[in-house]
Enzyme design. Structure first.
Site, PDB file in Angstrom:
ATOM      1  N   GLU A 277       0.837  -1.215   0.000  1.00  0.00           N
ATOM      2  CA  GLU A 277       0.000   0.000   0.000  1.00  0.00           C
ATOM      3  C   GLU A 277       0.868   1.261   0.000  1.00  0.00           C
ATOM      4  O   GLU A 277       0.565   2.234  -0.689  1.00  0.00           O
ATOM      5  CB  GLU A 277      -0.941   0.019   1.210  1.00  0.00           C
ATOM      6  CG  GLU A 277      -1.942  -1.138   1.268  1.00  0.00           C
ATOM      7  CD  GLU A 277      -2.884  -1.165   0.074  1.00  0.00           C
ATOM      8  OE1 GLU A 277      -3.228  -0.093  -0.451  1.00  0.00           O
ATOM      9  OE2 GLU A 277      -3.249  -2.276  -0.353  1.00  0.00           O
ATOM     10  N   ASP A 358       3.872  -4.101  -5.747  1.00  0.00           N
ATOM     11  CA  ASP A 358       4.474  -5.373  -5.307  1.00  0.00           C
ATOM     12  C   ASP A 358       5.996  -5.264  -5.302  1.00  0.00           C
ATOM     13  O   ASP A 358       6.671  -5.706  -4.377  1.00  0.00           O
ATOM     14  CB  ASP A 358       4.073  -6.517  -6.257  1.00  0.00           C
ATOM     15  CG  ASP A 358       2.654  -7.019  -5.991  1.00  0.00           C
ATOM     16  OD1 ASP A 358       2.082  -6.663  -4.942  1.00  0.00           O
ATOM     17  OD2 ASP A 358       2.123  -7.767  -6.841  1.00  0.00           O
TER      18      ASP A 358
END
Ligand SMILES: [Zn+2]
Length: 414
Positions: A277, A358
């Protein structure tokens, strides 16, 4: 173009959209594999995998029935000119155009909600219940509905009022002013999402001091992320499915973790999810996403302004005269193929951003922990691990699990 032609075009779009979606869903259902790809074999044991396939098959069958019914209703409503009839009927009672428009949309909203209510109920209390996801009660279900009615009335009604008043006051130049207003509203909704809107439906409590809090704080310090608060949200009151997000445009960042997420993941996995995030923030996905949606809104409003006073749009929906709010409906339907295409591009962009987030998590924290978290998340949510590639290309905002795992593994430190 004659109203008749426009009406045929709208019906053709509806039919095409329906058939296309059914074909996609069918392909997706057929692409489920008897055995999982080797890299994902540790996510489910044989029984759980069977359960996940049963779940998706049941969801698909349910989807086929609901979309067939809603297609029949939409098609019938347009083909018979019911919308024009209903709007014209309302003029007998409500002379004020803007007020009539609000009653018109409110009545359609309520009618469609009542028609779909048995299906919403079945989805939550039969299907989700059967697979152990549902935690909601009938009382909570209806309380949620009541609250969303009130919110839609205030926010939706308010926005509609502003839009129609601007159109009435300045004609087709309304779009510039409305664009400014709606951008400010979008900004405010975004800014107050966690502090005002989420607490209407859920309880947010600050994360207690302890191992998890320390790990989160030290990670945020390391990557210089301006974290102000971490909340736990009681997602478990509705569903066992879990998630995480963070909010706050500007300097103050809040992270919200579902209690169901915290319960099922290790501290390392949770920090890895958080690092993902944070990656969205660091790579400026949030700001660019916001700017992009403002630009997109401006473009749509400009195109709308070209058609807003064209009587044949209202007439295509069965109205004898021009009605601005009927034009909004017709425009929405005529614009739907373009918004489909825009949606595909937005999903492409979103998937690119997911890979970047990611990668950020793998580089600044731990790729292996992120892979574990993703697998754990998939197994608890009974995610579909083998979607049809075309279905995923069109509909997925996140890359399929296998691709994400392969991507993280391909990075040096994972
Ligand atoms: Zn993400």
């Amino acid at each position: 173009m004659t109203p008749q032609t426009i009406s045929y075009i709208i019906l053709a779009f509806l039919a095409f959209d329906y058939v296309f979606e059914q074909v996609m869903d069918f392909l997706n259902l057929k692409s489920s594999k008897k055995t999982l790809p080797a890299e994902l074999s540790d996510i489910y044991n044989a029984d759980e995998y069977q359960k996940s396939q049963d779940y998706h098959a049941e969801r698909s069958r349910f989807g086929f029935i609901t979309s067939a019914l809603s297609f029949i209703i939409y098609f019938g409503v347009i083909a018979t000119g019911f919308l024009g009839f209903w709007d014209h009927y309302l003029t007998q009672w409500i002379a004020h155009d803007t007020l009539r428009a609000i009653v018109f949309f409110a009545s359609l909203y309520i009618a469609s909600d009542i028609l779909t209510l048995p299906f919403q109920y079945y989805s939550t209390f039969v299907i989700e219940e059967k697979y152990g996801f549902n935690k909601s009660s009938v009382k909570l279900f209806f309380m949620d509905k009541l609250k969303s009615y009130l919110l839609s009335a205030i926010i939706g009604g308010g926005i509609l009022w502003i839009l129609l008043s601007l159109i009435a006051a300045i004609g087709s130049n309304f779009w510039i002013w409305f664009w400014v207003v709606i951008s400010v509203i979008m900004f405010l909704l975004n800014m107050f999402y966690t502090s005002v809107f989420v607490p209407l439906f859920n309880k947010l409590s600050p994360l207690e001091e302890g191992e998890l809090k320390n790990a989160i704080v030290s990670y945020c310090e390391k990557v210089k992320f301006p974290l102000t608060q971490v909340f736990i949200i009681d997602g478990s009151k509705r569903s066992t499915k879990s998630n995480a997000y963070f909010s706050g445009i500007g300097k103050k960042k809040k992270i919200v973790l579902f209690d169901t997420l915290v319960e099922k993941h290790s501290t390392e996995e949770l920090v890895a999810v958080l690092a993902h995030e944070v990656g969205h923030y660091k790579k400026k996905h949030i700001v660019s996403g916001f700017v992009l949606s403002i630009l997109q809104t401006g473009l749509i409003l400009f195109i709308l302004s070209l058609f807003i006073n064209t009587p044949s749009l209202s007439e295509a929906l069965g109205s004898p005269t021009l009605s601005v709010h009927l034009n909004l409906v017709a425009f929405g339907m005529l614009f739907s193929p373009i918004s489909e295409v825009i949606g595909i591009f937005m999903n492409l962009l979103s998937r690119k951003n997911e890979y970047e987030a990611d990668q950020y998590a793998a580089e600044t924290y731990d790729g292996k922990a992120l892979i574990k978290a993703l697998k754990n998340l998939a197994s608890h949510n009974l995610s579909n691990l083998t979607p049809h590639p075309l279905f995923a290309f069109i509909n997925y905002s996140h890359p399929p699990m296998l691709k994400r795992i392969q991507h993280i593994k391909s990075l040096a430190n994972a």
